[in-house]
Enzyme design. Structure first.
Site, PDB file in Angstrom:
ATOM      1  N   ARG A 469       0.828  -1.197   0.000  1.00 48.19           N
ATOM      2  CA  ARG A 469       0.000   0.000   0.000  1.00 48.19           C
ATOM      3  C   ARG A 469       0.861   1.245   0.000  1.00 48.19           C
ATOM      4  NH1 ARG A 469      -4.874  -1.680   3.933  1.00 48.19           N
ATOM      5  NH2 ARG A 469      -5.897  -2.802   2.273  1.00 48.19           N
ATOM      6  N   SER A 600      -8.949  -0.816   4.807  1.00 48.09           N
ATOM      7  CA  SER A 600      -8.784  -1.174   6.213  1.00 48.09           C
ATOM      8  C   SER A 600      -9.855  -2.142   6.668  1.00 48.09           C
ATOM      9  CB  SER A 600      -8.834   0.069   7.093  1.00 48.09           C
ATOM     10  OG  SER A 600      -8.645  -0.285   8.442  1.00 48.09           O
TER      11      SER A 600
END
Length: 710
Positions: A469, A600
């Protein structure tokens, strides 16, 4: 259904753990429950039931998912539409999300978990100085959290991996994943286990509680995207380049609601840990998970990690662990590995894909800083023995020419086993000698646990990582940091060169004496020639008798507290809610754009709005895990029936959501919008609630509903 009633007793006797491991690893034998609980016969039986019902060939994803159905004979199956009720084999939780998951499990009132479950301490260790010092500091700073997790794990029958043991996904790959497993984990990158042929899915803590409580777990029947691989990986091209390329094709939301299934003759040129890398970063395209078919590379990995008999068993059921011939995919992507070039993606998003040969020119044109300040290798995505070996092969070439890294260079081992083995085999020394700092076996900078000192906040700079990420400020909390993700090999090469404007396939480095030389393509063993060194024993097995164990929650803690249930729905429509306002006792609603909740699995993003009076989230689209988390906590995740209606809402509006008394699957709700000028208008809202999830909303949360049913 308790796991003891589902295990195959003969297999349990045949594959008793004590027969599996070398003497060196026997200190940690008790961590390997899966070898005593694999039930391929049941998987095979369920697959055949579903195949007869559907009367068509099945993808590998369908075989494993449908093979874990609670009711394979009666479950309605329609890809992309129906909700499946599933029985996962096990649960994994990292320490940041495990806190809330275990607090919720405690609130359920159940005495023990119903499936094998583990907690992994990897998220709370901040990178500052180096591995040993950072680990010791984390143990001191997070003592109350670790004590809570250790005692809760012991009390409720959960395995506990102590801080320093490694990153959850690497530990699961080394110990718990196997071909055909269905595993859920409270972290977005749980799909890492797909590299070993399992369906491993990231979820929120409330979903983990369902599975640990023995309740069937719900998942919308996923579509299946096929990625057909041909050709062979070679030279500078690595497994990471496959997913970097796929991310460029599908974007960060192109995999939403789907499993990505890799297949084709090119699969056999990729190592097992390389397949795990590809599956791991599949989370960045929004995929439910990713998976590879069982092959000899997986069997070799199982053998090398002390689970050879699982590989032998998988051989007997191989037809259930590969896709059927002529199975149909919802979308197909073709990639020729022989033609694939090294890639680097970023900045600020993992789907902005560039060939390494072009990124320098693109950076100049775009005004991105060319100087590479820091190169970071490791993380759950790329910290295998093979990754470290290939990076070390480049570092060794540079050292032989008297060259060290121009950029700062950090190395994050994925597990204690990897750390100990690369220390033993000399890779760690080479990486240190070239300028690297070996960090703790933990997530570290990949998740923002990095006390970075070399640039000020707001200072424009470039870093390159082998992570998964690179969203704005993710790694170092600096929104001006231009983070790029690539393979460990390319990170190492760019750290040596100190610039993005370097193509290791064609460009030359300059030694201290002025000599020009070109790096040869990286090489590295797939697995160590000797057995892995397990390193320190960092596993705590739950005691057989735990009635005397007291869960450690300090009443004065600022970090932990036992949970109180949310209020039930009051049975009325939600009226006159403020927009984007947080105030005590005032109901409010969030209005958002595309892919809300992206990136998330942490349900704090759902719990905090609920505690602060939030009742609904209205957006154009949701990320899968977050949408489920909102439902679990009693909020209304809603989407605009017409995405253009987003522009009709003003920041000072008030919104009423009507139609809740007749809330039903597939039935739209209405938002009544009151503007500050006195005008009003109505828009239609969609939702994805099924009957079970509607009961969560009415009860105030899924946990409340679980208690009602006891």
């Amino acid at each position: 259904l308790a796991p003891s009633t589902r295990y195959n007793t003969k297999l349990k006797e045949r594959f008793h753990v004590s027969a599996v491991f070398s003497a060196k690893a026997k200190v940690a034998m008790s961590r390997f429950e899966p070898s005593s609980s694999i039930n391929y016969e049941k998987l095979h039986e369920n697959i055949n039931i579903v195949r007869r019902r559907l009367n068509r060939p099945l993808t590998l994803s369908e075989k494993i998912v449908y093979g874990h159905l609670d009711d394979p004979a009666g479950q309605e199956i329609d890809r992309g539409r129906t909700y499946l009720r599933l029985r996962p084999d096990r649960v994994g939780m990292q320490d940041a999300t495990a806190q809330m998951a275990m607090l919720q499990f405690i609130s359920s009132g159940l005495p023990k978990v119903a499936v094998p479950s583990t907690i992994h301490c990897d998220h709370l260790i901040e990178a500052q100085i180096g591995g040993a010092q950072d680990l010791q500091r984390a143990k001191e700073v997070n003592q109350e959290v670790y004590n809570f997790l250790a005692t809760a794990a012991a009390k409720y029958g959960v395995g506990f991996w102590k801080p320093g043991s490694g990153i959850i996904h690497q530990i699961i790959l080394e110990n718990y994943a196997y071909p055909g497993v269905m595993l859920i984990g409270t972290d977005s990158h749980t799909p890492n286990g797909g590299g070993l042929g399992g369906i491993c899915i990231g979820v929120g803590g409330a979903d983990a509680v369902d599975v640990m409580a023995g309740i069937p777990w719900e998942l919308k029947c996923p579509k299946v995207i096929g990625v057909r691989l041909t050709g062979t990986l070679s030279g500078w091209t690595s497994p990471k380049d496959v997913i970097l390329k796929v991310a460029g094709i599908l974007t960060v939301k192109g995999g939403t609601g789907a499993i990505v299934e890799y297949h084709g003759p090119g699969v056999d040129s990729i190592s097992c840990t390389g397949m795990a890398t590809i599956c791991n970063m599949g989370a960045e395209i929004g995929a439910t998970t990713s998976v590879f078919p069982y092959n000899h590379r997986m069997k070799t990995y199982l053998e090398k990690t002390g689970r050879g008999e699982i590989g032998s068993l998988a051989d007997q059921f191989k037809d259930d662990l590969v896709p059927d011939k002529d199975c149909e995919y919802d979308q197909i992507i073709e990639i020729n590995l022989s033609e694939l070039k090294p890639h680097i993606n970023g900045p600020f998003t993992p789907d902005l894909a560039h060939p390494v040969s072009e990124v320098g020119a693109i950076a100049k044109k775009s005004g991105w800083p060319l100087e590479v300040k820091v190169g970071l290798i490791g993380s759950c995505t790329n910290s295998s023995y093979e990754d470290m070996g290939r990076a070390a092969s480049l570092a060794k070439q540079a050292l032989d020419k008297g060259l060290k890294c121009k950029a700062q260079f950090t190395v994050t081992p994925g597990s204690e086993q990897i750390r100990a083995t690369i220390e033993r085999d000399g890779y760690a020394k080479i990486l240190r000698d070239v300028g690297g700092v070996v960090l703790a076996n933990a997530c570290g900078p990949c998740i923002g646990q990095w006390d970075r000192k070399d640039v000020k906040k707001g200072e424009k700079n470039t870093i390159v990582t082998s992570f998964n990420r690179n969203f704005t400020a993710r790694n170092d909390a600096n929104p001006a940091t231009h983070a790029f993700v690539t393979s460990p090999e390319i990170v190492t090469a760019l750290a040596l060169a100190g610039t993005l404007n370097f193509n290791p396939e064609t460009d030359y480095l300059t030694t201290p004496n002025g000599e020009k030389f070109k790096l040869e393509a990286p090489t590295g063993d797939e697995l160590p020639s000797r057995d892995f060194d397990p390193g320190q024993d960092t596993y705590q097995h739950p005691p057989a008798e735990s009635s005397s164990v007291k869960v450690d929650v300090n009443p004065a803690s600022n970090r932990l507290q036992l949970l109180e249930p949310f209020d039930k729905w009051h049975g009325k429509d939600l009226e006159n809610m403020r927009i984007l306002i947080k105030a005590s006792g005032v109901n409010w609603v969030v209005v958002g754009d595309e892919n809300y909740g992206e990136g998330s699995s942490r349900e704090h993003a759902a719990l905090e709005p609920r505690h602060l009076g939030g009742r609904a989230i209205i957006v154009k689209s949701f990320a899968r895990i977050h949408e489920t988390n909102l439902k679990k906590q009693g909020l209304l995740p809603l989407t605009f029936a017409n995405p253009q209606d987003y522009d009709r809402i003003r920041p000072d509006d008030k919104i009423s959501i009507t139609g809740l008394k007749s809330l039903a699957p597939g039935k739209q709700l209405t938002a009544e919008i009151k503007h500050s000028d006195g005008s009003q208008e109505s828009i239609s809202l969609n939702h994805t609630f099924n009957e079970t999830q509607i009961e969560w909303f009415k009860a105030g949360s899924a946990l409340n509903r679980m208690k009602e049913l006891q």
